[in-house]
Each structure stands twice: as structure tokens, then as C-alpha cells.
Design a protein around this motif. Structure first.
Motif, PDB file in Angstrom:
ATOM      1  N   ASP A 138      -2.695  16.104  -2.474  1.00  0.00           N
ATOM      2  CA  ASP A 138      -3.248  15.441  -1.585  1.00  0.00           C
ATOM      3  C   ASP A 138      -2.664  13.744  -2.049  1.00  0.00           C
ATOM      4  N   LEU A 139      -2.032  13.779  -3.192  1.00  0.00           N
ATOM      5  CA  LEU A 139      -1.797  12.567  -3.934  1.00  0.00           C
ATOM      6  C   LEU A 139      -0.478  12.204  -3.301  1.00  0.00           C
ATOM      7  N   PRO A 140      -0.009  10.800  -3.011  1.00  0.00           N
ATOM      8  CA  PRO A 140       0.958  10.215  -2.516  1.00  0.00           C
ATOM      9  C   PRO A 140       2.108  10.360  -3.521  1.00  0.00           C
ATOM     10  N   PHE A 141       3.377  10.663  -2.975  1.00  0.00           N
ATOM     11  CA  PHE A 141       4.747  10.961  -3.631  1.00  0.00           C
ATOM     12  C   PHE A 141       5.524   9.601  -3.717  1.00  0.00           C
ATOM     13  N   ILE A 142       6.431   9.673  -4.808  1.00  0.00           N
ATOM     14  CA  ILE A 142       7.510   8.730  -5.013  1.00  0.00           C
ATOM     15  C   ILE A 142       8.880   9.698  -4.783  1.00  0.00           C
ATOM     16  N   LYS A 199       5.104  24.197  -9.708  1.00  0.00           N
ATOM     17  CA  LYS A 199       3.775  24.171  -8.737  1.00  0.00           C
ATOM     18  C   LYS A 199       2.730  23.977  -9.830  1.00  0.00           C
ATOM     19  N   GLU A 200       2.796  24.747 -11.000  1.00  0.00           N
ATOM     20  CA  GLU A 200       1.791  24.717 -11.944  1.00  0.00           C
ATOM     21  C   GLU A 200       1.764  23.255 -12.446  1.00  0.00           C
ATOM     22  N   LYS A 201       2.726  22.315 -12.593  1.00  0.00           N
ATOM     23  CA  LYS A 201       2.645  20.998 -12.903  1.00  0.00           C
ATOM     24  C   LYS A 201       1.895  20.336 -11.892  1.00  0.00           C
ATOM     25  N   ILE A 202       1.943  20.628 -10.578  1.00  0.00           N
ATOM     26  CA  ILE A 202       1.360  19.838  -9.704  1.00  0.00           C
ATOM     27  C   ILE A 202      -0.289  20.458  -9.920  1.00  0.00           C
ATOM     28  N   LYS A 203      -0.520  21.416  -9.756  1.00  0.00           N
ATOM     29  CA  LYS A 203      -1.905  21.953 -10.040  1.00  0.00           C
ATOM     30  C   LYS A 203      -2.546  21.164 -11.344  1.00  0.00           C
ATOM     31  N   LYS A 204      -1.706  21.075 -12.381  1.00  0.00           N
ATOM     32  CA  LYS A 204      -2.422  20.202 -13.397  1.00  0.00           C
ATOM     33  C   LYS A 204      -2.683  18.854 -13.439  1.00  0.00           C
ATOM     34  N   ILE A 205      -1.937  18.376 -12.609  1.00  0.00           N
ATOM     35  CA  ILE A 205      -1.873  16.863 -12.239  1.00  0.00           C
ATOM     36  C   ILE A 205      -3.052  16.692 -11.313  1.00  0.00           C
ATOM     37  N   ASN A 206      -3.111  17.552 -10.289  1.00  0.00           N
ATOM     38  CA  ASN A 206      -4.557  17.420  -9.473  1.00  0.00           C
ATOM     39  C   ASN A 206      -5.844  17.604 -10.324  1.00  0.00           C
ATOM     40  N   ASN A 207      -5.853  18.240 -11.274  1.00  0.00           N
ATOM     41  CA  ASN A 207      -7.109  18.526 -12.072  1.00  0.00           C
ATOM     42  C   ASN A 207      -7.273  17.565 -13.266  1.00  0.00           C
ATOM     43  N   THR A 210       0.874  -1.179  -0.137  1.00  0.00           N
ATOM     44  CA  THR A 210      -0.057   0.112   0.225  1.00  0.00           C
ATOM     45  C   THR A 210       1.004   1.335   0.032  1.00  0.00           C
ATOM     46  N   ILE A 211       0.457   2.215  -0.830  1.00  0.00           N
ATOM     47  CA  ILE A 211       1.103   3.517  -0.841  1.00  0.00           C
ATOM     48  C   ILE A 211       0.106   4.426  -0.670  1.00  0.00           C
ATOM     49  N   GLY A 212       0.433   5.434   0.192  1.00  0.00           N
ATOM     50  CA  GLY A 212      -0.476   6.755   0.365  1.00  0.00           C
ATOM     51  C   GLY A 212      -1.403   6.144   1.458  1.00  0.00           C
ATOM     52  N   THR A 213      -2.363   7.301   1.868  1.00  0.00           N
ATOM     53  CA  THR A 213      -3.328   6.776   2.801  1.00  0.00           C
ATOM     54  C   THR A 213      -4.775   7.506   2.347  1.00  0.00           C
ATOM     55  N   GLY A 214      -5.657   6.975   3.117  1.00  0.00           N
ATOM     56  CA  GLY A 214      -6.983   7.603   3.042  1.00  0.00           C
ATOM     57  C   GLY A 214      -7.685   7.252   1.538  1.00  0.00           C
ATOM     58  N   GLU A 215      -8.363   8.282   1.030  1.00  0.00           N
ATOM     59  CA  GLU A 215      -9.004   8.038  -0.355  1.00  0.00           C
ATOM     60  C   GLU A 215      -8.071   8.191  -1.285  1.00  0.00           C
ATOM     61  N   ASN A 216      -6.746   8.557  -1.259  1.00  0.00           N
ATOM     62  CA  ASN A 216      -5.832   8.631  -2.184  1.00  0.00           C
ATOM     63  C   ASN A 216      -4.821   7.353  -2.184  1.00  0.00           C
ATOM     64  N   LYS A 217      -4.912   6.400  -1.370  1.00  0.00           N
ATOM     65  CA  LYS A 217      -4.043   5.369  -1.344  1.00  0.00           C
ATOM     66  C   LYS A 217      -4.127   4.427  -2.362  1.00  0.00           C
ATOM     67  N   ILE A 218      -2.906   3.800  -2.662  1.00  0.00           N
ATOM     68  CA  ILE A 218      -3.393   2.758  -3.983  1.00  0.00           C
ATOM     69  C   ILE A 218      -2.576   1.489  -3.249  1.00  0.00           C
ATOM     70  N   LEU A 247     -11.708   8.724 -13.266  1.00  0.00           N
ATOM     71  CA  LEU A 247     -10.162   8.340 -13.549  1.00  0.00           C
ATOM     72  C   LEU A 247      -9.668   9.332 -13.268  1.00  0.00           C
ATOM     73  N   LYS A 248      -8.475   9.275 -12.741  1.00  0.00           N
ATOM     74  CA  LYS A 248      -7.654  10.081 -12.180  1.00  0.00           C
ATOM     75  C   LYS A 248      -6.090   9.667 -12.119  1.00  0.00           C
ATOM     76  N   VAL A 249      -4.909  10.593 -11.986  1.00  0.00           N
ATOM     77  CA  VAL A 249      -3.695  10.267 -11.883  1.00  0.00           C
ATOM     78  C   VAL A 249      -3.248   9.859 -10.195  1.00  0.00           C
ATOM     79  N   ASP A 250      -2.477   8.936 -10.191  1.00  0.00           N
ATOM     80  CA  ASP A 250      -2.531   8.478  -8.544  1.00  0.00           C
ATOM     81  C   ASP A 250      -1.307   8.930  -7.838  1.00  0.00           C
ATOM     82  N   LEU A 251      -0.103   9.293  -8.284  1.00  0.00           N
ATOM     83  CA  LEU A 251       1.037   9.622  -7.789  1.00  0.00           C
ATOM     84  C   LEU A 251       1.869  10.705  -8.311  1.00  0.00           C
ATOM     85  N   ILE A 252       2.671  11.262  -7.666  1.00  0.00           N
ATOM     86  CA  ILE A 252       3.642  12.422  -8.057  1.00  0.00           C
ATOM     87  C   ILE A 252       4.998  11.978  -7.982  1.00  0.00           C
ATOM     88  N   ALA A 253       5.712  11.571  -8.634  1.00  0.00           N
ATOM     89  CA  ALA A 253       7.194  11.042  -8.645  1.00  0.00           C
ATOM     90  C   ALA A 253       8.234  12.320  -8.783  1.00  0.00           C
TER      91      ALA A 253
END
Length: 450
Positions: free
Chosen positions: A152-156, A108-116, A65-73, A126-132
């Protein structure tokens, strides 16, 4: 040594309660022996049995398991090579790589785009799961301090700077990031960080033999939640590595490679990147790291993943009932179709596009499409007539006109006899619904051609 089903059965409670999903304890024992079930699925197994069965109770691919809560995978715990044998359970995690040498505002702009990156398809989000976050220069920890709270996405966390890594873990360990990556030169030091914070650890060797040797050494440190990074980066070699790791884990019960697999795609062209990602997703990658932020590429990958991880024996379905599309009234048209999710959302979308409010009657066909259901006698006059009756449609509209899909026009006569409703043959394709309804008009009771 692997235990037989009978040897496992002797350790089970023998209640035949069925709570594990198997009809008997013997059937469950056979599943355990075949690595198609986990001992934890039995709610009544004793601690003594767990200890005695040991590795026989462990799945061939460890659940991590990676991440926690509703964003865990959750990754791993797969038991088959091909989904038609059973199904695939834990879908591939999609990670977007961000390099630390980029300007802070661009990061910061990339993270904002990933969140969206969130798309709705057949009722599922359907959404992206992690940020490396990759250490490519600059002050890794300082930048991480600035960006970790933006998602709120988990990091690598990809870095060989152990002091910077440890500082990052102090502020984000509670969100259970994935630490990357252990190699022969640093596995003891980075392994101690993973153990200290109880976090999953990604490891990479120069070959499968090297990778298997490294997992043994790291496991000896008391670290069990591992992710294996494929040694290769070439497309064909990576595909071969992914397949061999999965086969060795499942067919040979080779515990040293019995972990989820990740791969970092290094193709510069986004088309090549998405093509490779789709290939690796179909062949056992647990995590795929890509760089592109092109919406078309992300949507392609997310849709492909949804298709792979939909149980082919249990199509996505919607509830069989009447759905109001827009704000229909007692004079609004009534359309009927099957409860296959893709069919429902396609038809509903076309009705919405027409701007003509309507009632959409959904018939339970076990999640099959119109022609498939008709061919299997699941979308027939008797079932449609029963759905009309059960839904209370007669109390919702004052007319008695119902529109059926054009491809099953052959049902019209029998359906009229079965239901006493006038049957109107609609367009064959959903794309024709909007124009069809616009021509007929909103007041179906007055304008229906029957």
C-alpha cells in the motif's frame, strides 16, 4: 515584488478572530510577509484577496503530496532553516530502491520486507514511506504489473521508458505515485504524463542553474507539484546543493527552487549509505532513496528522523494518569515518574521485564525528564502529592507506599510530609527497576521497606 506586512493586512478581513493561530490579523499579515505562514490558514480570506496577494500568499517551499489515504506523505511547506527558529513540519520521506533487473521472487521478498519495517518507539509507529522502483533492465511494466498490488506504500516510478511509464500510470495513478524524472531532453513528454494524470514530477538538472531553468519550463506547462533532485551525487556536493536550494527558497524567495528536494544515495557500503542519509535528512532532504534493507540501518534512520521532526519546544508526552503495567491489584507496588514519553516507555518496559505487575503514576511535567523536571521545579513534592490525590490512587491500592526515582531521593522527606505516603527511593537508572522489584516482591503491602 514582495509585499510588506501592512500591504497584506489591507487585504485581510480584519476580524482578529484568532482562528489562524495569530492573535490579530496584523500579526498574521506580518507572518505572511515573512513567509512563516500560508494565506490558506485564514478561514475568512476572500477570493479577491487571494488573487490580489498572489505569490505573497504562497509558502517559500511548495507543499507536495505523494500517495493517498493513511500512506500519503506531505513534503515541503517549510519556513525556517533551523528548527529552533520554529520547527520542521513535514518529515523526510524514506524510500527503498528496488531494481527491475532482479529476479521477480527476490523483488517480491524485498517488498514484503519493506512492508514489515515497522517499529514502535515512545508510542509512535516508525516505518518506511515509499518504494522506488528503478528501471535497470527487464520488462519494467510487466514486472510492475506483478508487484504493484503487494504494497500500500506509494511508488516512485524511475524510468526513461515513457511507454512503459504510461502503462504503469494507467493502473496506479489513483494512488498518486511520484514520476521520476524530467530532464532537459524529455521534460515536455514526461511532463505531459504528469499533467494528464495530475501527479507530482521529480526533475533533475546538471546544476542548480539548470534545475531552476527546468522548473520554469515545466511550470509553464501547467505542472506545479515538483520535486527537485539534487544535481550532485557526491556526499559534500550534495550537502552543499541541499543547503543552497533551501537558503535560496527561504532567504531569497527564489521561486524556481521553492520545492521539496530529494536525493538518491549511491554509496555501496550500507554504513556509508545510512551516514549520508542522516546527514541529508538533517539538511533539508524531503525524500531520501536508499538501497539497504538492513534492519539496523533502517531503524537508525527512522529514529534520527523522529528526533529531527519532534518539535523541540513541545516534547513528546503521555497523559498524566495511573497506568497499570501487567495486571496489578490493590497490593501491587506504585512507582512515580514524569510524563516525558521516552521516560514513560523506558520505565514501563523495565516494569514489564520484571514480571511484577505495578501501578505507574505519571506526573505532568510538561514533557520533561526526571532530572530536568526536578531542576525546573516541575517534579516536586507538592505536584507529586497532588497527582496522588487527583488520580484516586488511595482507592486503588490499600497500602501507602510509593517508589520515587533514585536521582530525586532528596524529595523523599518533603513528599512524605506533603502526601502522608511512605516514600521508597528506587534505583537511579530505569535499568535497575526490574531487579529492584524482583527483590521486593509482588505483594508490596507486605514487603515494602519503608
Amino acid at each position: 515584488m514582495a509585499l510588506t506586512g501592512l500591504e497584506i493586512y489591507k487585504k485581510l478581513p480584519k476580524t482578529n478572530c484568532g482562528e489562524c493561530g495569530s492573535p490579530t490579523c496584523l500579526a498574521f499579515a506580518m507572518k505572511l510577509a515573512g513567509k512563516k505562514a500560508a494565506l490558506d490558514e485564514c478561514p475568512h480570506v476572500s477570493p479577491e484577496a487571494k488573487a490580489a496577494l498572489g505569490e505573497a500568499s504562497e509558502p517559500p517551499v511548495r507543499l507536495v503530496t505523494i500517495g493517498t489515504g493513511e500512506n500519503k506523505i506531505e513534503l515541503g511547506n517549510e519556513t525556517v532553516l533551523f528548527r529552533h527558529e520554529q520547527t520542521f513540519f513535514h518529515q523526510t520521506g524514506i524510500a527503498i530502491e528496488i531494481s527491475s533487473n532482479l529476479p521477480l521472487e527476490e523483488i517480491k521478498e524485498k517488498i514484503k520486507k519493506i512492508n514489515n519495517f515497522k517499529f514502535e518507539r515512545v508510542g509512535q509507529i516508525l516505518k518506511v514511506d515509499l518504494i522506488a522502483f528503478k528501471d535497470s533492465g527487464g520488462d519494467y511494466f510487466k514486472i510492475f504489473q506483478e508487484i504493484h498490488s503487494l504494497t500500500d506504500l506509494p511508488f516512485i516510478l524511475i524510468t526513461e521508458n515513457l511507454s512503459a511509464l504510461e502503462e504503469c500510470l494507467k493502473i496506479i495513478a489513483s494512488k498518486r505515485p511520484l514520476i521520476y524524472g524530467a530532464k532537459a531532453e524529455n521534460f515536455e513528454k514526461i511532463g505531459m504524463l504528469a499533467k494528464q494524470y495530475n501527479l507530482p514530477l521529480a526533475i533533475r538538472g546538471n546544476s542548480l542553474d539548470d534545475l531552476a531553468d527546468l522548473t520554469g519550463k515545466i511550470k509553464a506547462l501547467g505542472i506545479n507539484d515538483l520535486i527537485l533532485d539534487t544535481p550532485a551525487r557526491d556526499h559534500l556536493k550534495t550537502l552543499i546543493d541541499l543547503t543552497n536550494i533551501r537558503r535560496l527558497a527561504l532567504k531569497k524567495t527564489f521561486r524556481s527552487l521553492g520545492y521539496p528536494i530529494m536525493t538518491i544515495i549511491e554509496a555501496d557500503d550500507p554504513y556509508q549509505e545510512i551516514m549520508q542519509a542522516c546527514t541529508f535528512m538533517a539538511k533539508y532532504a524531503g525524500i531520501i532513496v536508499i538501497k539497504t534493507l538492513e534492519a539496523w540501518g533502517i531503524l537508525t534512520l527512522l529514529t534520527w528522523r523522529q528526533n529531527i521532526y519532534t518539535d523541540p519546544q513541545k516534547p513528546i508526552q503521555v497523559e498524566a494518569k495511573i497506568y497499570p503495567i501487567g495486571t496489578p491489584n490493590e497490593n501491587s507496588p506504585v512507582l512515580v515518574t514524569t510524563n516525558f514519553s521516552l521516560t514513560y516507555f523506558t520505565v514501563a518496559g523495565e516494569i514489564e521485564a520484571s514480571k511484577i505487575p505495578a501501578h505507574l503514576l505519571i506526573v505532568d511535567t510538561d514533557g520533561t525528564s526526571v532530572l530536568t523536571a526536578w531542576a525546573a521545579d516541575k517534579f516536586n513534592p507538592a505536584k507529586i502529592a497532588q497527582a496522588i490525590k487527583n488520580s484516586g490512587l488511595e482507592n486503588i491500592v490499600k497500602h501507602r507506599n510509593i517508589i520515587i526515582p533514585g536521582y530525586v531521593s532528596i524529595l523523599s522527606g518533603a513528599l512524605k510530609d506533603e502526601s502522608s505516603w511512605n516514600v521508597v527511593v528506587g534505583p537511579k537508572e530505569a535499568s535497575g527497576i526490574s531487579a529492584f522489584l524482583k527483590v521486593k516482591g509482588a505483594n508490596w503491602a507486605e514487603t515494602a521497606a519503608v
